[in-house]
Scaffold this motif. Structure first.
Motif: not given
Length: 365
Positions: A90-94, A96-97, A335-339
């Motif tokens: 869940p921490a990945i959502i925060g 994104v900015p 998540a960052f790398v994949a995105a």
């Protein structure tokens, strides 16, 4: 639903003995296992994928009768996608900015790569403008082949160049990170327990999410649809807390092995003169890409909260699957790398034909 089931049936039909190259694939697997085992014993980065890939590439260049059908990639991609999704939280959502600055860097990085690598293939490689342009775009192998062929380019060269780009980047980047940063990458890349120590529910989750993810990817028409669909479904399960399972590492290692074999066997059956020219040119183009990647990663790292290694993996012009596996091995932000790899592919798909059309109208190509 019916179109997806038809696609599944079509895929299964490709495993027919009349279609699938079982003998060549068996030889490739044996060679890949030997390479993976040697890399594992030498404690080299991502041993089962890189060892299999390098040994099978050598076998293909030596004209050994190795072969691997493209149909094998989907089930292996499903396994990797589920594994990658298990790293979300869940921490990945925060976070994104915080991606705005790295995203701006990504756009500038793609522009620099496109301009210099297209020029390189045109002036040094001697390819025609269409072939050079779509060979030099940083991503989207299938899409660039289709776009280039529609506009009169040499689809064979474009496909070879992009396949070799992935090969060269995946072959060199783990070693560069390990040696320059002093970070060990000698483990498999999977963090799950052994299949002999996990309950059967872990394998059941893997199967369920694999089919659900493949279906989602088909419906949404995602690029790398099996990998991304499975990653999205697995991420949803883990973010919502429905399960915290991870695929057993033996299964993940086997998937990496088969993916490595598939990349290496792409070069089987290609005319040696054409292949060697592309390989030699790709050494130069990979050096250009790694230069820009390193420069932008260091620069963006200075003005953002992301480490150089994470940005290198996010900007790397290698394959999404392979770079995400390296991120897992490094405990980097998967998540960052994949995105960022998904964004790179989407931007290339949109910008490449539009830019080529503008250059054509302006008389520059």
């Amino acid at each position: 639903m019916s179109s997806w089931l038809a696609e599944v049936r079509s895929g299964l039909a490709q495993f027919s003995p009349a279609v699938f190259p079982y003998r060549g694939f068996a030889l490739a697997l044996l060679i890949g296992i030997a390479g993976g085992w040697l890399f594992y014993k030498l404690r080299l980065p991502l041993p089962w994928m890189l060892g299999a890939m390098i040994f099978c590439t050598i076998a293909a260049l030596a004209r050994l009768p190795v072969a691997a059908s493209g149909v094998i990639r989907s089930p292996m991609s499903a396994i990797i996608g589920v594994m990658l999704g298990s790293g979300f939280s869940p921490a990945i959502i925060g976070q994104v900015p915080q991606w705005i600055v790295p995203l701006c860097g990504l756009v500038l990085f793609m522009l620099a790569c496109g301009v210099t690598v297209v020029w390189y293939f045109r002036k040094v490689g001697g390819y025609d403008w269409v072939t050079a342009f779509f060979s030099g775009m940083p991503g989207g192998l299938v899409e660039m082949v289709i776009y280039g062929e529609e506009r009169g380019g040499d689809a064979r060269i474009i496909a070879l160049v992009h396949s070799t780009r992935i090969l060269m980047v995946v072959m060199t980047l783990p070693f560069l990170i390990q040696w320059s940063q002093g970070i060990s990458l000698d483990r498999a890349g999977g963090s799950g327990a052994s299949m002999f120590a996990t309950p059967l529910i872990a394998e059941l989750w893997l199967v369920i999410l694999g089919f659900a993810g493949a279906f989602l990817g088909h419906i949404l028409r995602l690029p790398a649809k099996t990998l991304l669909g499975c990653m999205i479904v697995s991420a949803a399960v883990h973010i919502t807390g429905l399960s915290d399972f991870k695929p057993p590492y033996e299964i993940v290692n086997a998937a990496q092995l088969v993916l490595g074999v598939g990349i290496g066997c792409r070069f089987a059956g290609t005319a040696s003169g054409v292949l060697w020219k592309v390989l030699i040119l790709s050494v130069g183009s990979t050096a250009i890409l790694i230069f820009w990647m390193s420069l932008f990663a260091v620069a963006v790292s200075q003005v953002s909260g992301f480490s150089v290694v994470t940005l290198i993996l996010a900007y790397s012009p290698g394959g999404l699957t392979e770079m995400a596996l390296i991120a897992v091995a490094l405990n980097a932000e998967v998540a960052f790398v994949a995105a960022f790899h998904i964004i790179r592919v989407f931007l290339t798909m949109i910008a490449a034909p539009l830019t080529f059309g503008w250059l054509g109208r302006s008389g520059k190509v």
